[in-house]
Design a protein around this motif. Structure first.
Motif, PDB file in Angstrom:
ATOM      1  N   GLU A 129     -12.988 -62.583 -30.871  1.00  0.00           N
ATOM      2  CA  GLU A 129     -11.866 -62.493 -29.713  1.00  0.00           C
ATOM      3  C   GLU A 129     -12.766 -61.924 -28.332  1.00  0.00           C
ATOM      4  OE1 GLU A 129      -7.516 -61.003 -28.600  1.00  0.00           O
ATOM      5  OE2 GLU A 129      -8.401 -60.499 -30.738  1.00  0.00           O
ATOM      6  N   LEU A 130     -12.598 -62.595 -27.346  1.00  0.00           N
ATOM      7  CA  LEU A 130     -13.152 -62.374 -25.824  1.00  0.00           C
ATOM      8  C   LEU A 130     -12.368 -61.287 -25.041  1.00  0.00           C
ATOM      9  CD1 LEU A 130     -14.766 -65.832 -25.357  1.00  0.00           C
ATOM     10  CD2 LEU A 130     -15.872 -63.802 -26.832  1.00  0.00           C
ATOM     11  N   PRO A 131     -12.642 -60.864 -24.111  1.00  0.00           N
ATOM     12  CA  PRO A 131     -12.087 -59.990 -23.135  1.00  0.00           C
ATOM     13  C   PRO A 131     -11.232 -60.935 -22.215  1.00  0.00           C
ATOM     14  CG  PRO A 131     -14.092 -59.721 -22.629  1.00  0.00           C
ATOM     15  CD  PRO A 131     -14.221 -60.557 -23.990  1.00  0.00           C
ATOM     16  N   ARG A 132     -11.645 -62.270 -22.119  1.00  0.00           N
ATOM     17  CA  ARG A 132     -11.024 -63.034 -21.323  1.00  0.00           C
ATOM     18  C   ARG A 132     -10.963 -64.418 -21.801  1.00  0.00           C
ATOM     19  NH1 ARG A 132     -14.865 -65.671 -17.323  1.00  0.00           N
ATOM     20  NH2 ARG A 132     -16.753 -65.610 -18.087  1.00  0.00           N
ATOM     21  N   ASP A 133     -10.369 -65.287 -21.136  1.00  0.00           N
ATOM     22  CA  ASP A 133     -10.154 -66.775 -21.583  1.00  0.00           C
ATOM     23  C   ASP A 133     -11.304 -67.279 -22.083  1.00  0.00           C
ATOM     24  OD1 ASP A 133      -8.253 -69.308 -21.614  1.00  0.00           O
ATOM     25  OD2 ASP A 133     -10.269 -70.054 -20.560  1.00  0.00           O
ATOM     26  N   ALA A 134     -11.110 -67.966 -23.260  1.00  0.00           N
ATOM     27  CA  ALA A 134     -12.350 -68.476 -24.011  1.00  0.00           C
ATOM     28  C   ALA A 134     -12.889 -69.828 -23.474  1.00  0.00           C
ATOM     29  CB  ALA A 134     -12.155 -68.724 -25.511  1.00  0.00           C
ATOM     30  N   GLY A 135     -12.254 -70.604 -22.817  1.00  0.00           N
ATOM     31  CA  GLY A 135     -12.281 -71.800 -22.082  1.00  0.00           C
ATOM     32  C   GLY A 135     -13.508 -71.750 -21.162  1.00  0.00           C
ATOM     33  N   GLU A 136     -13.316 -70.658 -20.351  1.00  0.00           N
ATOM     34  CA  GLU A 136     -14.721 -70.497 -19.170  1.00  0.00           C
ATOM     35  C   GLU A 136     -15.887 -70.080 -19.898  1.00  0.00           C
ATOM     36  OE1 GLU A 136     -13.245 -67.524 -16.314  1.00  0.00           O
ATOM     37  OE2 GLU A 136     -11.280 -68.429 -16.294  1.00  0.00           O
ATOM     38  N   VAL A 137     -15.825 -69.217 -20.871  1.00  0.00           N
ATOM     39  CA  VAL A 137     -16.983 -68.825 -21.949  1.00  0.00           C
ATOM     40  C   VAL A 137     -17.430 -69.961 -22.483  1.00  0.00           C
ATOM     41  CG1 VAL A 137     -17.725 -67.254 -23.491  1.00  0.00           C
ATOM     42  CG2 VAL A 137     -16.004 -66.355 -21.670  1.00  0.00           C
ATOM     43  N   HIS A 138     -16.738 -70.679 -23.254  1.00  0.00           N
ATOM     44  CA  HIS A 138     -17.082 -71.857 -24.051  1.00  0.00           C
ATOM     45  C   HIS A 138     -17.982 -72.909 -22.992  1.00  0.00           C
ATOM     46  CE1 HIS A 138     -16.519 -75.877 -25.856  1.00  0.00           C
ATOM     47  NE2 HIS A 138     -16.669 -75.259 -26.846  1.00  0.00           N
ATOM     48  N   ALA A 139     -17.365 -73.239 -21.828  1.00  0.00           N
ATOM     49  CA  ALA A 139     -18.112 -74.163 -21.034  1.00  0.00           C
ATOM     50  C   ALA A 139     -19.440 -73.420 -20.493  1.00  0.00           C
ATOM     51  CB  ALA A 139     -17.159 -74.251 -19.702  1.00  0.00           C
ATOM     52  N   SER A 182      -5.308 -73.899 -27.261  1.00  0.00           N
ATOM     53  CA  SER A 182      -3.808 -73.636 -28.071  1.00  0.00           C
ATOM     54  C   SER A 182      -3.006 -72.553 -27.537  1.00  0.00           C
ATOM     55  CB  SER A 182      -4.426 -72.932 -29.436  1.00  0.00           C
ATOM     56  OG  SER A 182      -5.171 -74.172 -30.245  1.00  0.00           O
ATOM     57  N   GLY A 183      -3.369 -71.827 -26.481  1.00  0.00           N
ATOM     58  CA  GLY A 183      -2.809 -70.825 -25.804  1.00  0.00           C
ATOM     59  C   GLY A 183      -2.671 -69.509 -26.675  1.00  0.00           C
ATOM     60  N   GLY A 184      -1.810 -68.635 -26.102  1.00  0.00           N
ATOM     61  CA  GLY A 184      -1.444 -67.450 -26.755  1.00  0.00           C
ATOM     62  C   GLY A 184      -2.650 -66.840 -27.122  1.00  0.00           C
ATOM     63  N   ARG A 185      -2.834 -65.950 -28.222  1.00  0.00           N
ATOM     64  CA  ARG A 185      -3.926 -65.128 -28.630  1.00  0.00           C
ATOM     65  C   ARG A 185      -5.079 -66.054 -28.827  1.00  0.00           C
ATOM     66  NH1 ARG A 185      -4.017 -60.384 -32.943  1.00  0.00           N
ATOM     67  NH2 ARG A 185      -6.098 -59.686 -32.348  1.00  0.00           N
ATOM     68  N   LEU A 186      -4.942 -67.321 -29.329  1.00  0.00           N
ATOM     69  CA  LEU A 186      -5.998 -68.240 -29.571  1.00  0.00           C
ATOM     70  C   LEU A 186      -6.797 -68.534 -28.377  1.00  0.00           C
ATOM     71  CD1 LEU A 186      -4.687 -70.567 -32.084  1.00  0.00           C
ATOM     72  CD2 LEU A 186      -6.188 -68.624 -32.486  1.00  0.00           C
ATOM     73  N   ALA A 187      -6.373 -68.309 -26.967  1.00  0.00           N
ATOM     74  CA  ALA A 187      -6.889 -68.721 -25.727  1.00  0.00           C
ATOM     75  C   ALA A 187      -8.146 -67.868 -25.771  1.00  0.00           C
ATOM     76  CB  ALA A 187      -5.658 -68.508 -24.531  1.00  0.00           C
ATOM     77  N   ARG A 188      -8.112 -66.692 -26.302  1.00  0.00           N
ATOM     78  CA  ARG A 188      -9.309 -65.786 -26.149  1.00  0.00           C
ATOM     79  C   ARG A 188     -10.318 -65.657 -27.265  1.00  0.00           C
ATOM     80  NH1 ARG A 188      -6.307 -60.646 -24.895  1.00  0.00           N
ATOM     81  NH2 ARG A 188      -7.866 -59.899 -26.319  1.00  0.00           N
ATOM     82  N   ARG A 189     -10.221 -66.630 -28.215  1.00  0.00           N
ATOM     83  CA  ARG A 189     -11.041 -66.900 -29.397  1.00  0.00           C
ATOM     84  C   ARG A 189     -12.101 -67.778 -29.633  1.00  0.00           C
ATOM     85  NH1 ARG A 189      -9.577 -63.328 -33.836  1.00  0.00           N
ATOM     86  NH2 ARG A 189      -7.780 -62.291 -33.287  1.00  0.00           N
TER      87      ARG A 189
END
Length: 172
Positions: A118-128, A143-150
């Motif tokens: 779990e990251l401190p921010r949105d995983a989408g940006e980190v993933h990219a 998926s949104g919600g808490r998964l948005a940071r996973r």
């Protein structure tokens, strides 16, 4: 009751003691221990249930090559596969310890060959950002919600794990 032990090789627990019960089936596979291409899986079933399942089983549902791989993996190669899985378990612990030292990063307990990070921010940006650095992990930001940071991170070799941690730090 059906117990999926696909990741059992990476866990300190098993459910063999439950197999003697008439209502318990366990599932296993070679897929998670590096032999996914063999397409070998099994069910340990009570005798009566096995007879019922066998009625709908396709003939020749496992090709000859996969049968040989299964026999080797569960027989003479089992100690080597177990040692490889033990190395993954050790690496998983080391990777978890390293990741939890990064500000804002938390890691869920795992009994598999991967970690939920779990990251401190949105995983989408980190993933990219990780992809741009040549590091591939799985993101659940859509998926949104808490998964948005996973992120789901497969445990690799010591070098691969170090490369991931370095890229993650740079991406955060």
């Amino acid at each position: 009751m059906v117990i999926d032990e696909a990741y059992g090789a990476f866990s300190t627990r098993d459910h063999r003691d439950l197999r003697a019960r008439p209502n318990v089936a366990t599932l296993g596979t070679l897929s998670k221990v590096g032999l996914a291409a063999a397409r070998v899986g099994w069910a340990a079933l009570p005798r009566g249930l096995a007879a019922e399942v066998d009625k709908v089983r396709q003939p020749y549902n496992l090709n000859a090559l996969s049968q040989v791989v299964g026999e080797l993996a569960l027989g003479p190669l089992a100690p080597s596969i177990e040692a490889a899985c033990a190395r993954v378990v050790d690496a998983r612990g080391a990777l978890r310890d390293t990741l939890t030292q990064i500000d804002g990063v938390t890691v869920s307990p795992s009994a598999a060959n991967f970690l939920w990070v779990e990251l401190p921010r949105d995983a989408g940006e980190v993933h990219a950002a990780l992809l741009a650095r040549g590091v591939v992990v799985r993101s659940f930001h859509a998926s949104g919600g808490r998964l948005a940071r996973r992120l789901r991170v497969t445990v690799g070799t010591t070098d691969e794990n170090a490369r991931f941690v370095e890229a993650l730090r740079a991406s955060l």
